[in-house]
Design a protein around this motif. Sequence first.
Motif, PDB file in Angstrom:
ATOM      1  N   SER A  98       0.839  -1.195   0.000  1.00 32.95           N
ATOM      2  CA  SER A  98       0.000   0.000   0.000  1.00 32.95           C
ATOM      3  C   SER A  98       0.871   1.241   0.000  1.00 32.95           C
ATOM      4  CB  SER A  98      -0.924   0.018   1.218  1.00 32.95           C
ATOM      5  OG  SER A  98      -1.656   1.219   1.287  1.00 32.95           O
ATOM      6  N   SER A  99       0.328   2.301  -0.646  1.00 36.46           N
ATOM      7  CA  SER A  99       1.027   3.586  -0.595  1.00 36.46           C
ATOM      8  C   SER A  99       0.905   4.193   0.789  1.00 36.46           C
ATOM      9  CB  SER A  99       0.440   4.537  -1.645  1.00 36.46           C
ATOM     10  OG  SER A  99      -0.958   4.740  -1.408  1.00 36.46           O
ATOM     11  N   GLU A 100       0.076   3.607   1.635  1.00 36.20           N
ATOM     12  CA  GLU A 100      -0.067   3.995   3.038  1.00 36.20           C
ATOM     13  C   GLU A 100       0.398   2.798   3.859  1.00 36.20           C
ATOM     14  OE1 GLU A 100      -0.513   6.389   6.103  1.00 36.20           O
ATOM     15  OE2 GLU A 100      -1.050   7.048   4.064  1.00 36.20           O
ATOM     16  N   PRO A 101       1.703   2.725   4.261  1.00 39.42           N
ATOM     17  CA  PRO A 101       2.266   1.533   4.906  1.00 39.42           C
ATOM     18  C   PRO A 101       1.466   1.047   6.107  1.00 39.42           C
ATOM     19  CG  PRO A 101       3.995   3.105   4.365  1.00 39.42           C
ATOM     20  CD  PRO A 101       2.705   3.806   4.100  1.00 39.42           C
ATOM     21  N   SER A 102       0.801   1.910   6.798  1.00 40.49           N
ATOM     22  CA  SER A 102       0.069   1.486   7.992  1.00 40.49           C
ATOM     23  C   SER A 102      -1.097   0.566   7.658  1.00 40.49           C
ATOM     24  CB  SER A 102      -0.441   2.719   8.749  1.00 40.49           C
ATOM     25  OG  SER A 102      -1.331   3.469   7.929  1.00 40.49           O
ATOM     26  N   ARG A 103      -1.508   0.529   6.410  1.00 38.56           N
ATOM     27  CA  ARG A 103      -2.648  -0.311   6.038  1.00 38.56           C
ATOM     28  C   ARG A 103      -2.219  -1.722   5.656  1.00 38.56           C
ATOM     29  NH1 ARG A 103      -7.537   0.742   4.795  1.00 38.56           N
ATOM     30  NH2 ARG A 103      -7.468  -0.534   2.890  1.00 38.56           N
ATOM     31  N   ILE A 104      -0.900  -2.004   5.561  1.00 40.17           N
ATOM     32  CA  ILE A 104      -0.440  -3.346   5.194  1.00 40.17           C
ATOM     33  C   ILE A 104      -0.896  -4.330   6.267  1.00 40.17           C
ATOM     34  CG2 ILE A 104       1.598  -4.802   4.802  1.00 40.17           C
ATOM     35  CD1 ILE A 104       3.045  -2.354   3.711  1.00 40.17           C
ATOM     36  N   GLY A 105      -1.530  -5.418   5.784  1.00 37.39           N
ATOM     37  CA  GLY A 105      -2.049  -6.424   6.699  1.00 37.39           C
ATOM     38  C   GLY A 105      -3.505  -6.208   7.056  1.00 37.39           C
ATOM     39  N   ALA A 106      -4.043  -4.968   6.752  1.00 39.57           N
ATOM     40  CA  ALA A 106      -5.465  -4.714   7.032  1.00 39.57           C
ATOM     41  C   ALA A 106      -6.319  -5.446   5.996  1.00 39.57           C
ATOM     42  CB  ALA A 106      -5.755  -3.220   7.012  1.00 39.57           C
ATOM     43  N   ARG A 107      -7.558  -5.572   6.322  1.00 42.15           N
ATOM     44  CA  ARG A 107      -8.463  -6.293   5.417  1.00 42.15           C
ATOM     45  C   ARG A 107      -9.499  -5.307   4.843  1.00 42.15           C
ATOM     46  NH1 ARG A 107      -9.612 -11.636   4.715  1.00 42.15           N
ATOM     47  NH2 ARG A 107     -11.685 -12.165   3.903  1.00 42.15           N
ATOM     48  N   MET A 108      -9.655  -5.371   3.541  1.00 35.94           N
ATOM     49  CA  MET A 108     -10.602  -4.486   2.857  1.00 35.94           C
ATOM     50  C   MET A 108     -11.790  -5.305   2.356  1.00 35.94           C
ATOM     51  SD  MET A 108      -9.934  -1.983  -0.389  1.00 35.94           S
ATOM     52  CE  MET A 108     -11.253  -0.999  -1.086  1.00 35.94           C
ATOM     53  N   ASP A 109     -12.938  -4.866   2.682  1.00 31.82           N
ATOM     54  CA  ASP A 109     -14.137  -5.582   2.241  1.00 31.82           C
ATOM     55  C   ASP A 109     -14.355  -5.292   0.763  1.00 31.82           C
ATOM     56  OD1 ASP A 109     -16.491  -6.899   1.980  1.00 31.82           O
ATOM     57  OD2 ASP A 109     -17.703  -5.458   3.141  1.00 31.82           O
ATOM     58  N   LEU A 110     -14.232  -6.320  -0.051  1.00 30.74           N
ATOM     59  CA  LEU A 110     -14.378  -6.125  -1.488  1.00 30.74           C
ATOM     60  C   LEU A 110     -15.829  -5.799  -1.862  1.00 30.74           C
ATOM     61  CD1 LEU A 110     -12.063  -8.959  -2.835  1.00 30.74           C
ATOM     62  CD2 LEU A 110     -11.567  -6.527  -2.570  1.00 30.74           C
TER      63      LEU A 110
END
Length: 565
Positions: free
Chosen positions: A131-143
């Motif tokens: 991610s271009s926002e490193p803090s979001r790595i590992g987060a889950r996005m509801d498709l």
Amino acid sequence: MDAKEVLVIKNIPQAPRTKKATSAVVGLLRGRSLAGQFLAFQLVVVAVVLIAVAAVSVTQSNREFREVRGQRMIAVAENMASTPIVRDRSENAPADPFAARALAPEVDRAVALSGATLAEILGPDGTVRASSEPSRIGARMDLGPSRADEGRAWFGDADIDGTHSLVGQVPILSGDGTVLAVASVSERYPSVWTLLSGAGERLLIYLGLGAALGMVASWLLSRRIKRHTRGLEVAEIASLADHREALLHSIREGVIAVNNDGDITVLNDSAQELLGITGAAVGRRVDTVGLEPAVVSFLTSCDDGRDGESAEDTVIATRTRVLALSRRATTSQGQRIGTVTTMRDSTELAALQGQLSSHKSVTDTLRAQTHEFANQLHTISGLVQLGEYDSVRDLVGALTRRRAEISDAVTQRISDPAVAALLIAKTSLAAESGVALDLDPDSHLAALDPALATDVITLLGNLIDNAVDVSVGSPDARVTVHIDDRNGLAISVLDSGPGVPEHLREAIFARGVTSKPDVPGGRGIGLALVRLVTAQHGGTVEVRDSPAGGAEFLVRLTPTVDSHA
């Protein structure tokens, strides 16, 4: 709260009290003047229009943003998904701990190239791998509704960390078509202010000018309303209207107002009764509501009182009434706006006037006979003093025979004593004016009911008086009377005068001026009484040219009269 405020509130249409909007409007208008209320309403309208324009602009900008930027997001996501390093790392991403670091430059480049807010590489289950926002790595996005996990490109709306965004997603496929990952590029929806600003400076300028012009126009219009209402407020206008209606509909005199265009603007109850029309005539032209021509001519003529001076009272006889009308001009701010006519029912007064005229006619007849008898007595006295007794005898015999001839000529054909007496008296009175009054030899009249005899005397007396007046001074001045009751009652009076022009043959029965004995086209109220009495008996009256010159007035009482043989 004072009484004025309470009255103003009562004139505001009330909606259900539970509505907050109504309470707000009432609170805004409470205690304000009429002009102030109108200005407030206009400002509210301007504000609503501006809000509506802004809402339409924002909606349109949102739609354009979604369509244009949505395709852009997909294009950037496809470009990122087609990069070899992205494909290779995505295939080994679950077992590669350095995949996020290796893919970081690619996602950052996607953000830099597209102006997007966020670029990410997602696993098929929505887990953020890079991610271009490193803090979001590992987060889950509801498709959610995305079809990228099924191998199809998709763009639409989604909430990312609580921010409403436009997202474009493209699947990253393996050689056999398996979805290895999803390239996701998103951009936050712009704020309302940004959308308005993006719509162009001209839109903001137009909105500002519209608001300014609306406020100025509202203010000018409120000033105009205040000027035209003479500074009166709603309660005061309502009070004046109530008093006006009460006064107009309670007075016994008829009141009718006509504007400069000939339209009826005011019509009270008495006027409706006297003229035989209804309140529906208000707002219509006077010549379209069924008024008689003489009344229409009077109401629309320009001969009225000006500068506060009322015109002379005018008597107009309709087919059922005799009306005394008085008209004066009305002005507003120095400009003539029409006329106001008052009217009184003078039917009974006209009948009394007719009776008075009959008594005056009898008095004139007695005066004429007294004068004639005095001359005859003087002659007899002179002959006696001269000793001419034979001449006295001859003179008395001649006078007796002449009186008997006149009386016999009438009484042999006219059996009603009152009518016969009238004809004998009118014969002497006409002779004094130099006019011969003849009774047609074919005349016949039986004794009449006393009430009918009175009306016949009124008809006959007025017709003879008018005929004698116009015949005075004409060659062979003569008035001929014909009465026949064998088929109803018909009275015909012919004169040797100049006749009546055809265009005046209706007007002479309708109009007369009380302050003058003679009126062009008619003589006082006499002919009006003739038509009124005739109409009361269900008859007709007409005027036509006489065969011997002059005019012939013909009265027919169509129902068979109740006479005594």
